[in-house]
Design a protein around this motif. Structure first.
Motif, PDB file in Angstrom:
ATOM      1  N   THR A 124      91.061  33.031  56.789  1.00 19.49           N
ATOM      2  CA  THR A 124      90.548  33.255  58.137  1.00 19.49           C
ATOM      3  C   THR A 124      90.256  31.948  58.866  1.00 19.49           C
ATOM      4  O   THR A 124      90.114  30.892  58.256  1.00 19.49           O
ATOM      5  CB  THR A 124      89.251  34.087  58.083  1.00 19.49           C
ATOM      6  OG1 THR A 124      88.280  33.360  57.317  1.00 19.49           O
ATOM      7  CG2 THR A 124      89.499  35.440  57.461  1.00 19.49           C
TER       8      THR A 124
ATOM      9  N   TYR B 210      88.397  34.466  66.607  1.00 22.90           N
ATOM     10  CA  TYR B 210      88.481  34.772  65.172  1.00 22.90           C
ATOM     11  C   TYR B 210      89.921  35.136  64.863  1.00 22.90           C
ATOM     12  O   TYR B 210      90.536  35.943  65.564  1.00 22.90           O
ATOM     13  CB  TYR B 210      87.568  35.941  64.805  1.00 22.90           C
ATOM     14  CG  TYR B 210      87.780  36.398  63.383  1.00 22.90           C
ATOM     15  CD1 TYR B 210      87.280  35.661  62.321  1.00 22.90           C
ATOM     16  CD2 TYR B 210      88.512  37.549  63.109  1.00 22.90           C
ATOM     17  CE1 TYR B 210      87.495  36.055  61.009  1.00 22.90           C
ATOM     18  CE2 TYR B 210      88.728  37.959  61.792  1.00 22.90           C
ATOM     19  CZ  TYR B 210      88.215  37.204  60.752  1.00 22.90           C
ATOM     20  OH  TYR B 210      88.427  37.585  59.462  1.00 22.90           O
ATOM     21  N   GLU B 211      90.457  34.558  63.793  1.00 26.08           N
ATOM     22  CA  GLU B 211      91.808  34.869  63.351  1.00 26.08           C
ATOM     23  C   GLU B 211      91.742  35.426  61.933  1.00 26.08           C
ATOM     24  O   GLU B 211      91.235  34.750  61.035  1.00 26.08           O
ATOM     25  CB  GLU B 211      92.672  33.606  63.327  1.00 26.08           C
ATOM     26  CG  GLU B 211      92.784  32.917  64.656  1.00 26.08           C
ATOM     27  CD  GLU B 211      93.468  31.573  64.536  1.00 26.08           C
ATOM     28  OE1 GLU B 211      94.130  31.302  63.509  1.00 26.08           O
ATOM     29  OE2 GLU B 211      93.337  30.782  65.474  1.00 26.08           O
TER      30      GLU B 211
ATOM     31  N   GLN C 269      92.280  29.988  75.772  1.00 30.25           N
ATOM     32  CA  GLN C 269      90.954  29.696  75.238  1.00 30.25           C
ATOM     33  C   GLN C 269      90.406  28.512  76.049  1.00 30.25           C
ATOM     34  O   GLN C 269      91.038  27.454  76.093  1.00 30.25           O
ATOM     35  CB  GLN C 269      91.036  29.353  73.755  1.00 30.25           C
ATOM     36  CG  GLN C 269      91.656  30.447  72.905  1.00 30.25           C
ATOM     37  CD  GLN C 269      90.851  31.736  72.964  1.00 30.25           C
ATOM     38  OE1 GLN C 269      89.684  31.783  72.590  1.00 30.25           O
ATOM     39  NE2 GLN C 269      91.479  32.797  73.457  1.00 30.25           N
TER      40      GLN C 269
ATOM     41  N   TYR D 224      85.167  31.804  71.936  1.00 30.39           N
ATOM     42  CA  TYR D 224      85.135  31.906  70.471  1.00 30.39           C
ATOM     43  C   TYR D 224      86.313  32.762  70.056  1.00 30.39           C
ATOM     44  O   TYR D 224      86.583  33.810  70.647  1.00 30.39           O
ATOM     45  CB  TYR D 224      83.822  32.543  69.999  1.00 30.39           C
ATOM     46  CG  TYR D 224      83.887  32.992  68.559  1.00 30.39           C
ATOM     47  CD1 TYR D 224      83.806  32.072  67.523  1.00 30.39           C
ATOM     48  CD2 TYR D 224      84.077  34.337  68.237  1.00 30.39           C
ATOM     49  CE1 TYR D 224      83.892  32.469  66.193  1.00 30.39           C
ATOM     50  CE2 TYR D 224      84.162  34.743  66.920  1.00 30.39           C
ATOM     51  CZ  TYR D 224      84.074  33.807  65.903  1.00 30.39           C
ATOM     52  OH  TYR D 224      84.171  34.209  64.599  1.00 30.39           O
TER      53      TYR D 224
ATOM     54  N   GLU E  74      87.850  25.461  51.933  1.00 28.23           N
ATOM     55  CA  GLU E  74      87.268  25.583  53.271  1.00 28.23           C
ATOM     56  C   GLU E  74      87.259  24.213  53.946  1.00 28.23           C
ATOM     57  O   GLU E  74      86.949  23.211  53.317  1.00 28.23           O
ATOM     58  CB  GLU E  74      85.838  26.116  53.195  1.00 28.23           C
ATOM     59  CG  GLU E  74      85.760  27.508  52.638  1.00 28.23           C
ATOM     60  CD  GLU E  74      84.329  27.973  52.407  1.00 28.23           C
ATOM     61  OE1 GLU E  74      84.162  29.180  52.187  1.00 28.23           O
ATOM     62  OE2 GLU E  74      83.394  27.151  52.425  1.00 28.23           O
TER      63      GLU E  74
ATOM     64  N   ASP F 199      87.792  30.543  62.280  1.00 25.89           N
ATOM     65  CA  ASP F 199      86.873  30.695  63.399  1.00 25.89           C
ATOM     66  C   ASP F 199      87.088  29.478  64.279  1.00 25.89           C
ATOM     67  O   ASP F 199      87.121  28.340  63.778  1.00 25.89           O
ATOM     68  CB  ASP F 199      85.415  30.718  62.926  1.00 25.89           C
ATOM     69  CG  ASP F 199      85.092  31.981  62.156  1.00 25.89           C
ATOM     70  OD1 ASP F 199      84.791  32.998  62.801  1.00 25.89           O
ATOM     71  OD2 ASP F 199      85.131  31.945  60.911  1.00 25.89           O
ATOM     72  N   GLY F 200      87.241  29.685  65.581  1.00 25.27           N
ATOM     73  CA  GLY F 200      87.432  28.582  66.504  1.00 25.27           C
ATOM     74  C   GLY F 200      86.527  28.722  67.705  1.00 25.27           C
ATOM     75  O   GLY F 200      86.417  29.809  68.286  1.00 25.27           O
ATOM     76  N   TYR F 201      85.867  27.631  68.072  1.00 27.23           N
ATOM     77  CA  TYR F 201      85.009  27.630  69.257  1.00 27.23           C
ATOM     78  C   TYR F 201      85.448  26.465  70.143  1.00 27.23           C
ATOM     79  O   TYR F 201      85.407  25.307  69.726  1.00 27.23           O
ATOM     80  CB  TYR F 201      83.534  27.488  68.875  1.00 27.23           C
ATOM     81  CG  TYR F 201      82.620  27.511  70.073  1.00 27.23           C
ATOM     82  CD1 TYR F 201      82.352  28.703  70.736  1.00 27.23           C
ATOM     83  CD2 TYR F 201      82.061  26.338  70.549  1.00 27.23           C
ATOM     84  CE1 TYR F 201      81.533  28.727  71.843  1.00 27.23           C
ATOM     85  CE2 TYR F 201      81.235  26.353  71.666  1.00 27.23           C
ATOM     86  CZ  TYR F 201      80.981  27.550  72.311  1.00 27.23           C
ATOM     87  OH  TYR F 201      80.172  27.572  73.426  1.00 27.23           O
TER      88      TYR F 201
ATOM     89  N   PHE G 290      86.902  24.064  64.555  1.00 29.11           N
ATOM     90  CA  PHE G 290      87.591  25.026  63.700  1.00 29.11           C
ATOM     91  C   PHE G 290      86.924  25.077  62.338  1.00 29.11           C
ATOM     92  O   PHE G 290      86.663  24.042  61.724  1.00 29.11           O
ATOM     93  CB  PHE G 290      89.059  24.633  63.493  1.00 29.11           C
ATOM     94  CG  PHE G 290      89.959  24.907  64.655  1.00 29.11           C
ATOM     95  CD1 PHE G 290      90.227  26.205  65.060  1.00 29.11           C
ATOM     96  CD2 PHE G 290      90.555  23.863  65.340  1.00 29.11           C
ATOM     97  CE1 PHE G 290      91.074  26.461  66.130  1.00 29.11           C
ATOM     98  CE2 PHE G 290      91.410  24.098  66.406  1.00 29.11           C
ATOM     99  CZ  PHE G 290      91.662  25.402  66.807  1.00 29.11           C
ATOM    100  N   SER G 291      86.677  26.295  61.850  1.00 24.96           N
ATOM    101  CA  SER G 291      86.227  26.537  60.483  1.00 24.96           C
ATOM    102  C   SER G 291      87.320  27.384  59.830  1.00 24.96           C
ATOM    103  O   SER G 291      87.551  28.527  60.242  1.00 24.96           O
ATOM    104  CB  SER G 291      84.885  27.263  60.480  1.00 24.96           C
ATOM    105  OG  SER G 291      84.483  27.533  59.154  1.00 24.96           O
TER     106      SER G 291
END
Length: 189
Positions: A84, A111-112, A104, A109, A63, A86-88, A134-135
């Protein structure tokens, strides 16, 4: 062989007034926090105009959480996600070349799901840098323009880049949160 570190066993959890709780928390002596205002930006990390600040890199779980900054007109080539994302988006504008009608912008937000593939683009017409939190779980498998394999980007490589580029750019040590480290609970005999 070095002796493994024995992890402390947590005691009973209590409220501030001392009342017992019906849960057993992990022992934690302090909050794990990183202030992005105090972290230097690692510049041109994945090419010109692509910068980042590592926030959490857990090599064991695969991660990685980064604050990515993209200059106007920059792009990230085609890549495939093994996990996966997550992007904000905090500022600026970006889109996937495969989905140009879904830009964007600040406040978006995204999600991929794992196994997604795309190419990130920041329009040259942007008037500011684009900043995205990004996570990511797993790796990005990166490809050249002709579709051939280029590289793999994961938590381990981000950790390596952080050390190498912070030294090359004379940034000093970079603080970020790490994951646990595998080991034994009892020393081997």
């Amino acid at each position: 062989m070095t002796a493994p570190t024995t992890r402390p066993v947590p005691g009973p959890a209590t409220t501030m007034s001392g009342a017992l709780l019906p849960v057993m928390p992990l022992p934690q002596g302090e909050l794990l926090t990183v202030n992005t205002e105090q972290s230097p930006l690692i510049r041109d990390s994945l090419g010109p105009g692509v910068h980042f600040k590592p926030l959490r890199l857990d090599l064991e779980r695969g991660e990685w959480v980064v604050l990515a900054t993209f200059a106007p007109g920059t792009s990230i080539p085609l890549h495939y996600h093994t996990g996966t994302v997550d992007g904000y988006t905090l500022s600026g504008c970006w889109y996937y070349s495969e989905y140009p009608d879904q830009p964007q912008t600040a406040g978006s937000y995204l999600y991929e799901p794992g196994a997604s593939a795309h190419s990130l683009t920041c329009p040259a017409t942007n008037t500011e840098d684009t900043v995205v939190l990004f996570s990511i779980t797993g790796a990005n498998v990166n490809f050249n323009e002709d579709g051939s394999f280029h590289s793999v980007l994961d938590a381990a490589l981000i950790a390596h880049l952080t050390g190498a580029l912070s030294e090359a750019q004379d940034l000093g040590p970079i603080n970020y949160i790490t994951g646990g480290f595998a080991g034994y609970t009892v020393e081997e005999v």
